[in-house]
Scaffold this active site. Structure first.
Site, PDB file in Angstrom:
ATOM      1  N   ASN A   8      33.664  52.030  41.106  1.00 23.19           N
ATOM      2  CA  ASN A   8      34.557  51.238  41.948  1.00 23.19           C
ATOM      3  C   ASN A   8      33.772  50.068  42.508  1.00 23.19           C
ATOM      4  O   ASN A   8      32.536  50.101  42.593  1.00 23.19           O
ATOM      5  CB  ASN A   8      35.098  52.099  43.092  1.00 23.19           C
ATOM      6  CG  ASN A   8      36.070  51.346  43.988  1.00 23.19           C
ATOM      7  OD1 ASN A   8      36.964  50.657  43.508  1.00 23.19           O
ATOM      8  ND2 ASN A   8      35.895  51.470  45.298  1.00 23.19           N
ATOM      9  N   HIS A  10      33.686  47.671  46.017  1.00 28.05           N
ATOM     10  CA  HIS A  10      34.178  47.652  47.399  1.00 28.05           C
ATOM     11  C   HIS A  10      33.630  46.429  48.113  1.00 28.05           C
ATOM     12  O   HIS A  10      32.432  46.152  48.046  1.00 28.05           O
ATOM     13  CB  HIS A  10      33.727  48.924  48.128  1.00 28.05           C
ATOM     14  CG  HIS A  10      34.190  48.988  49.551  1.00 28.05           C
ATOM     15  ND1 HIS A  10      35.504  49.237  49.888  1.00 28.05           N
ATOM     16  CD2 HIS A  10      33.517  48.809  50.719  1.00 28.05           C
ATOM     17  CE1 HIS A  10      35.618  49.217  51.217  1.00 28.05           C
ATOM     18  NE2 HIS A  10      34.433  48.963  51.732  1.00 28.05           N
ATOM     19  N   SER A  64      29.853  45.831  46.848  1.00 28.61           N
ATOM     20  CA  SER A  64      29.057  46.932  46.307  1.00 28.61           C
ATOM     21  C   SER A  64      29.795  47.591  45.140  1.00 28.61           C
ATOM     22  O   SER A  64      30.976  47.917  45.255  1.00 28.61           O
ATOM     23  CB  SER A  64      28.807  48.009  47.373  1.00 28.61           C
ATOM     24  OG  SER A  64      28.226  47.471  48.542  1.00 28.61           O
ATOM     25  N   ASP A  95      34.658  55.640  49.417  1.00 22.02           N
ATOM     26  CA  ASP A  95      33.642  54.577  49.433  1.00 22.02           C
ATOM     27  C   ASP A  95      32.255  55.130  49.735  1.00 22.02           C
ATOM     28  O   ASP A  95      31.390  54.424  50.243  1.00 22.02           O
ATOM     29  CB  ASP A  95      34.007  53.479  50.443  1.00 22.02           C
ATOM     30  CG  ASP A  95      35.338  52.810  50.136  1.00 22.02           C
ATOM     31  OD1 ASP A  95      35.661  52.664  48.944  1.00 22.02           O
ATOM     32  OD2 ASP A  95      36.063  52.455  51.076  1.00 22.02           O
TER      33      ASP A  95
END
Length: 212
Positions: free
Chosen positions: A107, A109, A136, A145
């Site tokens: 992912n 973020h 990030s 996260d």
């Protein structure tokens, strides 16, 4: 050729950066499918233009989040994914879903994790008077996260910045680093072991890869 499946809810600019990189220098990977929970997501059009499957799966057609995620997993697995990329996918994933793809789902973020998990990161950074913000890329775990960081990019925050100007500057960096991390993964240079990120066999720092 490694199969890359992307989950996205909106416009898909990070998706486009990944698609472009697959055409340019990710020679071992290809975006095979893009899934969205939004029928109007322009990302689905980007997928079709790139020759990938563009799939809308309607959450309203399912009684529970788990039922939706089960069907999403079933359809994703039809593409035999080596890597799952979350690119602005605005749904909380179930624990079962995360565990199913653990170690092969990443992912991006918009903050310098572990600072500012969750939403409204640009506003939070500006209101706190921070001198820098950033983005990030991290492995996805069941902690929101909270998975191990792989790579970060920093941008300065100027006195005249607002959310829009800061967002634009951060997203420019996202389009640079996300394809880089995808390339590392499909080249078998990147992995997650025991909750830690490793690149070329070396454990990464809590803030990810930092070249000398």
């Amino acid at each position: 050729m490694k199969s890359i499946v992307v989950l996205v809810s909106g416009n898909g600019t990070n998706l486009q950066a990944i698609i472009d990189a697959c055409d340019a220098n990710i020679t071992h990977g290809k975006v095979t499918a893009v899934f969205s929970n939004k029928a109007e997501a322009y990302a689905l059009e980007r997928a079709k233009k790139a020759g990938a499957a563009g799939v809308f799966l309607d959450p309203k057609a399912f009684d529970t989040r788990d039922a939706f995620d089960h069907e999403l997993m079933r359809q994703i697995d039809g593409f035999k994914p080596d890597l799952i990329i979350l690119a602005g996918y605005m749904r909380i994933l179930s624990g079962e879903f995360v565990r199913h793809y653990l170690g092969r789902m990443i992912n991006i973020h918009p903050s310098l994790l572990p600072k500012y998990p969750g939403l409204n990161t640009y506003q939070r950074a500006i209101h706190a008077g921070d001198e820098e913000h950033g983005t990030s890329v991290h492995f996805v775990t069941e902690q929101l996260d909270g998975g191990p960081v792989i790579l970060q990019a920093k941008v300065p925050i100027f006195d005249e910045d607002n959310v829009e100007s800061l967002t634009e500057r951060v997203q420019n960096q996202e389009h640079r680093i996300y394809p880089m991390v995808a390339k590392w993964f499909v080249e078998d240079r990147l992995e997650m072991r025991e909750g830690k990120a490793f690149l070329d066999g070396e454990q990464l720092h809590m803030h990810g890869y930092a070249p000398e």
